[in-house]
Scaffold this active site. Structure first.
Site, PDB file in Angstrom:
ATOM      1  N   GLY A 190      22.141  -7.556 -18.651  1.00 31.79           N
ATOM      2  CA  GLY A 190      21.538  -7.250 -17.359  1.00 31.79           C
ATOM      3  C   GLY A 190      20.344  -6.329 -17.361  1.00 31.79           C
ATOM      4  O   GLY A 190      19.660  -6.195 -16.337  1.00 31.79           O
ATOM      5  N   PRO A 236      22.944  -8.096 -24.278  1.00 36.08           N
ATOM      6  CA  PRO A 236      21.578  -8.256 -23.770  1.00 36.08           C
ATOM      7  C   PRO A 236      21.023  -9.649 -24.035  1.00 36.08           C
ATOM      8  O   PRO A 236      21.249 -10.231 -25.093  1.00 36.08           O
ATOM      9  CB  PRO A 236      20.793  -7.224 -24.586  1.00 36.08           C
ATOM     10  CG  PRO A 236      21.538  -7.144 -25.885  1.00 36.08           C
ATOM     11  CD  PRO A 236      22.983  -7.369 -25.555  1.00 36.08           C
ATOM     12  N   CYS A 250       7.087 -34.461  -9.066  1.00 36.68           N
ATOM     13  CA  CYS A 250       7.015 -34.902  -7.670  1.00 36.68           C
ATOM     14  C   CYS A 250       7.957 -34.106  -6.763  1.00 36.68           C
ATOM     15  O   CYS A 250       8.965 -34.638  -6.273  1.00 36.68           O
ATOM     16  CB  CYS A 250       7.325 -36.380  -7.588  1.00 36.68           C
ATOM     17  SG  CYS A 250       6.087 -37.317  -8.450  1.00 36.68           S
TER      18      CYS A 250
HETATM   19  N1  LLP Z   1      26.584 -11.403 -20.111  1.00 36.84           N
HETATM   20  C1  LLP Z   1      26.989 -12.192 -19.107  1.00 36.84           C
HETATM   21  C2  LLP Z   1      28.415 -12.320 -18.834  1.00 36.84           C
HETATM   22  C3  LLP Z   1      26.047 -12.875 -18.322  1.00 36.84           C
HETATM   23  O1  LLP Z   1      26.441 -13.645 -17.322  1.00 36.84           O
HETATM   24  C4  LLP Z   1      24.658 -12.747 -18.606  1.00 36.84           C
HETATM   25  C5  LLP Z   1      23.643 -13.472 -17.843  1.00 36.84           C
HETATM   26  C6  LLP Z   1      24.290 -11.913 -19.685  1.00 36.84           C
HETATM   27  C7  LLP Z   1      25.275 -11.248 -20.402  1.00 36.84           C
HETATM   28  C8  LLP Z   1      22.853 -11.700 -20.064  1.00 36.84           C
HETATM   29  O2  LLP Z   1      22.157 -11.099 -19.035  1.00 36.84           O
HETATM   30  P1  LLP Z   1      20.680 -10.543 -19.274  1.00 36.84           P
HETATM   31  O3  LLP Z   1      20.769  -9.416 -20.249  1.00 36.84           O
HETATM   32  O4  LLP Z   1      19.866 -11.662 -19.808  1.00 36.84           O
HETATM   33  O5  LLP Z   1      20.246 -10.121 -17.933  1.00 36.84           O
HETATM   34  N2  LLP Z   1      18.585 -17.601 -15.160  1.00 36.84           N
HETATM   35  C9  LLP Z   1      18.446 -16.287 -14.590  1.00 36.84           C
HETATM   36  C10 LLP Z   1      19.329 -15.283 -15.269  1.00 36.84           C
HETATM   37  C11 LLP Z   1      20.788 -15.670 -15.307  1.00 36.84           C
HETATM   38  C12 LLP Z   1      21.660 -14.652 -16.002  1.00 36.84           C
HETATM   39  C13 LLP Z   1      23.037 -15.155 -16.194  1.00 36.84           C
HETATM   40  N3  LLP Z   1      23.918 -14.262 -16.878  1.00 36.84           N
HETATM   41  C14 LLP Z   1      16.973 -15.894 -14.623  1.00 36.84           C
HETATM   42  O6  LLP Z   1      16.137 -16.693 -15.071  1.00 36.84           O
HETATM   43  O7  LLP Z   1      16.594 -14.823 -14.166  1.00 36.84           O
END
Ligand code: LLP
Length: 402
Positions: free
Chosen positions: A225, A260, A327
């Site tokens: 996150g 991450p 499209c």
């Molecule tokens: N752990 C879990 C349980 C998760 O659901 C996620 C992301 C992460 C780790 C990794 O999160 P990060 O560090 O990348 O924020 N498609 C969206 C983001 C979806 C995130 C889903 N879960 C976008 O393009 O912003």
């Protein structure tokens, strides 16, 4: 300075380019923030699941946070040791649970009481013990985009505190389950520290109350996150992030697991697209490019901003929508973006495209997905070839009747 013109020349467009050295530096920065503490950085494979990317992190000692058995298989192929693999997700099929148990990964992250019962059943049938963690939904607003917010009860993820407690007691009393971790992930692209700290406090309190019941958890999994800068966002430093978490763990002897994704890959990635032509509809200016929402859906889906580099193109700027050939009116890469007059074959580079870019791509409109290139040292190398028309129709062709 990356020579984008040369890369576009050599590999054609649309194209994804990833700076592997930047990814390594991000990984090291986060690792450094955890220095001296028991920790595991489990790369969130979904952010960018190219095998060469996953291997790059595996070589640096990363684990893998996976959300399908396909991602678990990717991690294994890339050399991530099974004891550093975590399997999360709200809906796992029986076969996926069974395979995760066969592989003997670190733990399965369970997201409902019903799922705990499935895991128990499958483990019992296999005469094995499933190591599990429970994903807790702390009901905290992460203050991010609603589509990537996961920490509220209104979201489908995790279980509330009372359910979590019941699940741990059940797991402790089951010969087929071994509760070893606890997990929360409240959302993605987080730029505020307080919701993270509050969530960690809630979850750490639960760990303490479980310890009083003789349920001792070893892994405190804080999810992913950590936000990055796309435009002018204030971001959280790895140091502040880790300190905020550690500050909630007094008296607990746990390994902190962090998952991450975006932080490691987003700003390492560039999406290269060439201008096809300029057009106007009345007063509205469009720059039509060869990349589209099937390549990079973030602008269409989240109204996400990606900085556009025109590589020194000169001239008076005016606002234009950068749109692709798909499209759909929702097919755009940028809205009202200040651009000089563009001409055929001019190159545009969309920045911060290394996370949730290629991976969310599709073949919509029978468009082959882009090639992907890695930059390491001064070297560029192809890490996925461009999809051909034959690739796209391969799974349908044999079923075509006369
Ligand atoms: N752990 C879990 C349980 C998760 O659901 C996620 C992301 C992460 C780790 C990794 O999160 P990060 O560090 O990348 O924020 N498609 C969206 C983001 C979806 C995130 C889903 N879960 C976008 O393009 O912003």
């Amino acid at each position: 300075m990356i020579d984008f013109q040369a890369l576009a020349e050599q590999y054609d467009t649309p194209l994804y380019v990833y700076d592997f050295d930047y990814m390594a530096a991000q990984f090291e920065a986060l690792k450094e923030a955890f220095r001296g503490r028991k920790s595991l950085l489990a790369y969130a494979v979904k952010a960018n699941s190219n095998l060469s990317v996953v291997r790059h992190f595996a070589k640096m000692g990363a684990g893998a946070d996976c959300v399908s058995i396909g991602e678990v298989r990717r991690a294994l192929i890339c050399g991530v040791p099974k004891y550093r693999i975590i399997f999360s997700g709200v809906g796992k099929r029986d076969e996926e649970i069974a395979e995760a148990l066969d592989v003997d990964i670190l733990y399965i992250n369970v997201e409902s009481e019903a799922e705990l019962m499935r895991v128990e059943k499958i483990a019992t049938a296999k005469n094995t013990v499933a190591r599990i963690s429970v994903r807790v939904n702390p009901n905290i607003d992460p203050q991010t985009h609603p589509y990537i917010s996961t920490g509220l009860h209104a979201n489908k993820f995790g279980v509330d505190l009372d359910s979590a407690k019941r699940m741990y007691i059940r797991a402790k009393n089951s010969p087929s389950l071994e509760p070893i971790g606890i997990h929360f992930h409240i959302g993605s692209q987080l730029t505020q520290l307080s919701p993270i700290r509050e969530s960690a406090e809630i979850v750490a309190d639960l760990v303490r109350s479980l310890a009083a019941l003789k349920i001792d958890l070893k892994f405190f999994d804080i999810g992913g996150g950590l936000g990055v800068r796309y435009k002018e966002e204030q971001t959280i430093t790895p140091y502040d992030y880790v300190q905020a978490i550690l500050g909630t763990l007094n008296g607990l002897d746990v390994t902190v697991v962090c998952e991450p994704g975006r932080f490691l890959t987003a700003n390492a990635g560039y999406f290269l697209t060439r201008v096809l032509y300029e057009k106007r509809n009345g007063d509205k200016r469009f720059v039509v490019v060869d990349g589209a929402m099937n390549d990079l859906i973030r602008p269409s889906l989240y109204n996400a901003y990606h900085h556009v580099d025109t590589l020194g193109k000169e001239g008076e700027v005016s606002a234009a929508d950068i749109v692709g050939p798909v499209c759909e009116s929702g097919d755009f890469l940028a809205k009202s973006y200040p651009l000089p007059m563009m001409t055929h074959n001019d190159l545009l580079v969309l920045e911060s495209a290394g996370a949730y870019g290629f991976g969310m791509g599709s073949n919509y409109n029978t468009r082959g997905r882009s090639a992907e290139v890695a930059l390491e040292g001064a070297q560029a190398r192809l890490i996925r070839r461009r999809e051909s028309f034959d690739d796209i129709i391969a799974l349908e062709k044999e079923f075509l009747e006369d």
